[in-house]
Write a protein that holds these residues in place. Structure first.
Motif, PDB file in Angstrom:
ATOM      1  N   LEU A  50       0.832  -1.211   0.000  1.00 37.68           N
ATOM      2  CA  LEU A  50       0.000   0.000   0.000  1.00 37.68           C
ATOM      3  C   LEU A  50       0.861   1.255   0.000  1.00 37.68           C
ATOM      4  O   LEU A  50       0.556   2.234  -0.660  1.00 37.68           O
ATOM      5  CB  LEU A  50      -0.903  -0.037   1.241  1.00 37.68           C
ATOM      6  N   CYS A  51       1.930   1.230   0.779  1.00 35.86           N
ATOM      7  CA  CYS A  51       2.896   2.320   0.799  1.00 35.86           C
ATOM      8  C   CYS A  51       4.201   1.677   1.267  1.00 35.86           C
ATOM      9  O   CYS A  51       4.172   0.537   1.764  1.00 35.86           O
ATOM     10  CB  CYS A  51       2.437   3.456   1.732  1.00 35.86           C
ATOM     11  N   PRO A  52       5.333   2.341   1.112  1.00 37.24           N
ATOM     12  CA  PRO A  52       6.581   1.676   1.460  1.00 37.24           C
ATOM     13  C   PRO A  52       6.536   1.059   2.859  1.00 37.24           C
ATOM     14  O   PRO A  52       6.224   1.741   3.840  1.00 37.24           O
ATOM     15  CB  PRO A  52       7.617   2.808   1.367  1.00 37.24           C
TER      16      PRO A  52
ATOM     17  N   ARG B 122     -18.474  -4.968   3.020  1.00 36.85           N
ATOM     18  CA  ARG B 122     -19.186  -4.001   2.176  1.00 36.85           C
ATOM     19  C   ARG B 122     -18.634  -2.583   2.351  1.00 36.85           C
ATOM     20  O   ARG B 122     -19.126  -1.652   1.738  1.00 36.85           O
ATOM     21  CB  ARG B 122     -20.679  -3.990   2.502  1.00 36.85           C
ATOM     22  N   ALA B 123     -17.640  -2.406   3.231  1.00 33.36           N
ATOM     23  CA  ALA B 123     -17.098  -1.058   3.460  1.00 33.36           C
ATOM     24  C   ALA B 123     -16.082  -0.712   2.384  1.00 33.36           C
ATOM     25  O   ALA B 123     -15.428  -1.582   1.832  1.00 33.36           O
ATOM     26  CB  ALA B 123     -16.424  -0.995   4.830  1.00 33.36           C
ATOM     27  N   PHE B 124     -15.929   0.589   2.119  1.00 31.57           N
ATOM     28  CA  PHE B 124     -14.892   1.055   1.196  1.00 31.57           C
ATOM     29  C   PHE B 124     -13.563   0.936   1.931  1.00 31.57           C
ATOM     30  O   PHE B 124     -13.460   1.278   3.099  1.00 31.57           O
ATOM     31  CB  PHE B 124     -15.155   2.518   0.843  1.00 31.57           C
ATOM     32  N   GLY B 125     -12.512   0.505   1.219  1.00 31.41           N
ATOM     33  CA  GLY B 125     -11.200   0.558   1.862  1.00 31.41           C
ATOM     34  C   GLY B 125     -10.397  -0.715   1.772  1.00 31.41           C
ATOM     35  O   GLY B 125      -9.956  -1.263   2.779  1.00 31.41           O
ATOM     36  N   THR B 126     -10.162  -1.215   0.535  1.00 33.94           N
ATOM     37  CA  THR B 126      -9.192  -2.288   0.371  1.00 33.94           C
ATOM     38  C   THR B 126      -7.792  -1.692   0.347  1.00 33.94           C
ATOM     39  O   THR B 126      -6.811  -2.420   0.540  1.00 33.94           O
ATOM     40  CB  THR B 126      -9.375  -3.002  -0.983  1.00 33.94           C
ATOM     41  N   GLY B 127      -7.710  -0.389   0.024  1.00 36.81           N
ATOM     42  CA  GLY B 127      -6.408   0.247  -0.165  1.00 36.81           C
ATOM     43  C   GLY B 127      -6.018   0.319  -1.624  1.00 36.81           C
ATOM     44  O   GLY B 127      -5.038   0.956  -1.987  1.00 36.81           O
ATOM     45  N   LEU B 128      -6.778  -0.342  -2.489  1.00 37.58           N
ATOM     46  CA  LEU B 128      -6.401  -0.356  -3.901  1.00 37.58           C
ATOM     47  C   LEU B 128      -6.773   0.936  -4.615  1.00 37.58           C
ATOM     48  O   LEU B 128      -6.311   1.196  -5.710  1.00 37.58           O
ATOM     49  CB  LEU B 128      -7.074  -1.549  -4.598  1.00 37.58           C
ATOM     50  N   HIS B 129      -7.625   1.735  -4.000  1.00 38.45           N
ATOM     51  CA  HIS B 129      -8.017   2.974  -4.668  1.00 38.45           C
ATOM     52  C   HIS B 129      -6.941   4.033  -4.435  1.00 38.45           C
ATOM     53  O   HIS B 129      -6.378   4.132  -3.346  1.00 38.45           O
ATOM     54  CB  HIS B 129      -9.365   3.456  -4.115  1.00 38.45           C
TER      55      HIS B 129
ATOM     56  N   VAL C 293      -3.215   8.789   0.879  1.00 36.00           N
ATOM     57  CA  VAL C 293      -3.179   9.105   2.315  1.00 36.00           C
ATOM     58  C   VAL C 293      -2.197   8.182   3.034  1.00 36.00           C
ATOM     59  O   VAL C 293      -1.424   8.621   3.898  1.00 36.00           O
ATOM     60  CB  VAL C 293      -4.582   8.983   2.956  1.00 36.00           C
ATOM     61  N   ALA C 294      -2.200   6.894   2.671  1.00 29.54           N
ATOM     62  CA  ALA C 294      -1.280   5.953   3.326  1.00 29.54           C
ATOM     63  C   ALA C 294       0.160   6.407   3.115  1.00 29.54           C
ATOM     64  O   ALA C 294       0.986   6.362   4.040  1.00 29.54           O
ATOM     65  CB  ALA C 294      -1.498   4.542   2.773  1.00 29.54           C
ATOM     66  N   THR C 295       0.458   6.862   1.914  1.00 37.16           N
ATOM     67  CA  THR C 295       1.822   7.320   1.621  1.00 37.16           C
ATOM     68  C   THR C 295       2.150   8.566   2.443  1.00 37.16           C
ATOM     69  O   THR C 295       3.264   8.713   2.952  1.00 37.16           O
ATOM     70  CB  THR C 295       1.970   7.577   0.104  1.00 37.16           C
ATOM     71  N   ALA C 296       1.177   9.458   2.595  1.00 42.03           N
ATOM     72  CA  ALA C 296       1.407  10.652   3.427  1.00 42.03           C
ATOM     73  C   ALA C 296       1.636  10.241   4.889  1.00 42.03           C
ATOM     74  O   ALA C 296       2.487  10.811   5.584  1.00 42.03           O
ATOM     75  CB  ALA C 296       0.215  11.598   3.312  1.00 42.03           C
TER      76      ALA C 296
ATOM     77  N   ALA D 245      -1.861   4.037  10.282  1.00 45.47           N
ATOM     78  CA  ALA D 245      -1.256   4.994  11.219  1.00 45.47           C
ATOM     79  C   ALA D 245      -0.741   4.273  12.464  1.00 45.47           C
ATOM     80  O   ALA D 245       0.357   4.566  12.959  1.00 45.47           O
ATOM     81  CB  ALA D 245      -2.285   6.064  11.608  1.00 45.47           C
ATOM     82  N   LEU D 246      -1.509   3.286  12.938  1.00 46.25           N
ATOM     83  CA  LEU D 246      -1.091   2.562  14.152  1.00 46.25           C
ATOM     84  C   LEU D 246       0.172   1.740  13.904  1.00 46.25           C
ATOM     85  O   LEU D 246       1.092   1.763  14.716  1.00 46.25           O
ATOM     86  CB  LEU D 246      -2.232   1.675  14.661  1.00 46.25           C
ATOM     87  N   VAL D 247       0.226   1.025  12.771  1.00 47.49           N
ATOM     88  CA  VAL D 247       1.440   0.214  12.550  1.00 47.49           C
ATOM     89  C   VAL D 247       2.648   1.110  12.269  1.00 47.49           C
ATOM     90  O   VAL D 247       3.789   0.715  12.488  1.00 47.49           O
ATOM     91  CB  VAL D 247       1.287  -0.862  11.437  1.00 47.49           C
ATOM     92  N   LEU D 248       2.396   2.330  11.794  1.00 50.60           N
ATOM     93  CA  LEU D 248       3.514   3.235  11.503  1.00 50.60           C
ATOM     94  C   LEU D 248       3.929   4.072  12.716  1.00 50.60           C
ATOM     95  O   LEU D 248       4.787   4.929  12.594  1.00 50.60           O
ATOM     96  CB  LEU D 248       3.160   4.148  10.322  1.00 50.60           C
TER      97      LEU D 248
END
Ligand SMILES: C[S@@+](CC[C@H](N)C(=O)[O-])C[C@H]1O[C@@H](n2cnc3c(N)ncnc32)[C@H](O)[C@@H]1O
Length: 287
Positions: A97-99, A124-131, A137-140, A167-170
């Motif tokens: 998803l990001c480095p 059914r929620a948005f948010g696989t990370g592929l978009h 945002v993940a990269t930011a 954010a938590l894992v980072l």
């Protein structure tokens, strides 16, 4: 036992008309509208946006189809049985998803090496990370992790919870995630549990204006109109000197969203495809 039947009206429109076409579908009684283009899990045509609108009955679908511009090539599709609901899963494979952060679905483990692994079931929620709007945002979050290390991050419009979990894992100490769709809250909570992060994540439907302020980073991947409407409450949740990341913004909408957050300083506006994110800093009180 007979299988359930589902009726859809499908159109191909100029991408600039996709938003208006979606609104029109809802006015015509659609119960949901899926958008397909080159950025979505299920791809659309190259120069068009394909909209797939679901209707409760064949008659409602036919009535809607007859109201639409023939240039959009409106057509009815009927599906029998509900296996199609999970068709998107074929497109969701482990990816970076990001480095340093690899996301994988529960049904496919990741065999490679990764600094951080996140198991995610968006349901059914948005948010696989592929978009693109999510990966911007993940990269930011990755680039600016030092600014919130050990602190608190707020994810507005959390969907699957993916950005709060990143954010938590980072290195965030704790995260707060909110969404106005009550159906996604359980999904985000389950995703936190899958990754052993539940003790550090609070997720609920609290309106952003009712959350106690003072976050070390605020991220919001929602559409431009909502970001403009919520500019005051979102802005107020960012600590002075800290960062706000806004996403879900088309390049053509950048200036309008930027104007709604005029009190903030621009840090960067990274783009991917037709999407742009705004990375902004709240100035210190004395300037
Ligand atoms: C594009 S999805 C983003 C999901 C996830 N954060 C990601 O980046 O992949 C936007 C989410 O914002 C939510 N949303 C829309 N309007 C909202 C509002 N006014 N307050 C809170 N959440 C909202 C939607 O329900 C949806 O889950």
């Amino acid at each position: 036992m007979s299988q359930p039947r589902f009726y859809f009206v499908v159109v191909d429109v100029d991408p600039l008309l996709a938003e208006d076409a979606g609104v029109l579908f809802f006015e015509l009684g659609a119960t949901g509208v899926e958008e397909r283009d080159q950025t979505t899990l299920v791809k659309g045509l190259v120069d068009k946006t394909t909209l797939v609108a679901s209707f409760s009955s064949q008659q409602e679908a036919e009535t809607a189809r007859d109201e639409l511009d023939p240039a959009w090539l409106p057509r009815i599709e009927e599906l029998v049985g509900d296996a199609w609901r999970d068709a998107w899963k074929e497109h969701f494979r482990p990816f970076e998803l990001c480095p340093g952060v690899v996301v994988h679905p529960p049904w496919e483990k990741y065999a490679g090496q990764a600094e951080h692994l996140l198991e995610l079931e968006p349901g059914r929620a948005f948010g696989t990370g592929l978009h693109e709007t999510t990966s911007l945002v993940a990269t930011a979050l990755q680039t600016h992790r030092a600014t919130y290390a050990g602190g608190q991050v707020l994810d507005v419009g959390c969907g699957s919870g993916i950005l709060a979990l990143v954010a938590l894992v980072l290195g965030a100490g704790n995260a707060r995630a909110v969404d106005n769709d009550a159906d996604v809250i359980g999904v985000a909570q389950e995703n936190a549990e899958r990754n052993g992060l539940q003790a550090r994540l609070d997720v609920d439907t609290t309106p952003v204006g009712d959350i106690a302020p003072e976050f070390d980073m605020v991220v919001a991947n929602i559409e431009a109109d909502v970001l403009v409407t919520l500019a005051a409450p979102i802005s107020a949740r960012v600590k002075p000197g800290k960062l706000l990341v806004l996403s879900g913004v088309l390049g053509t909408q950048h200036d309008r969203v930027r104007a709604a957050y005029a009190d903030f300083e621009s840090v960067a506006s990274p783009a991917r495809g037709e999407w742009v994110a705004l990375i902004l800093r709240r100035p210190h009180a004395n300037g």
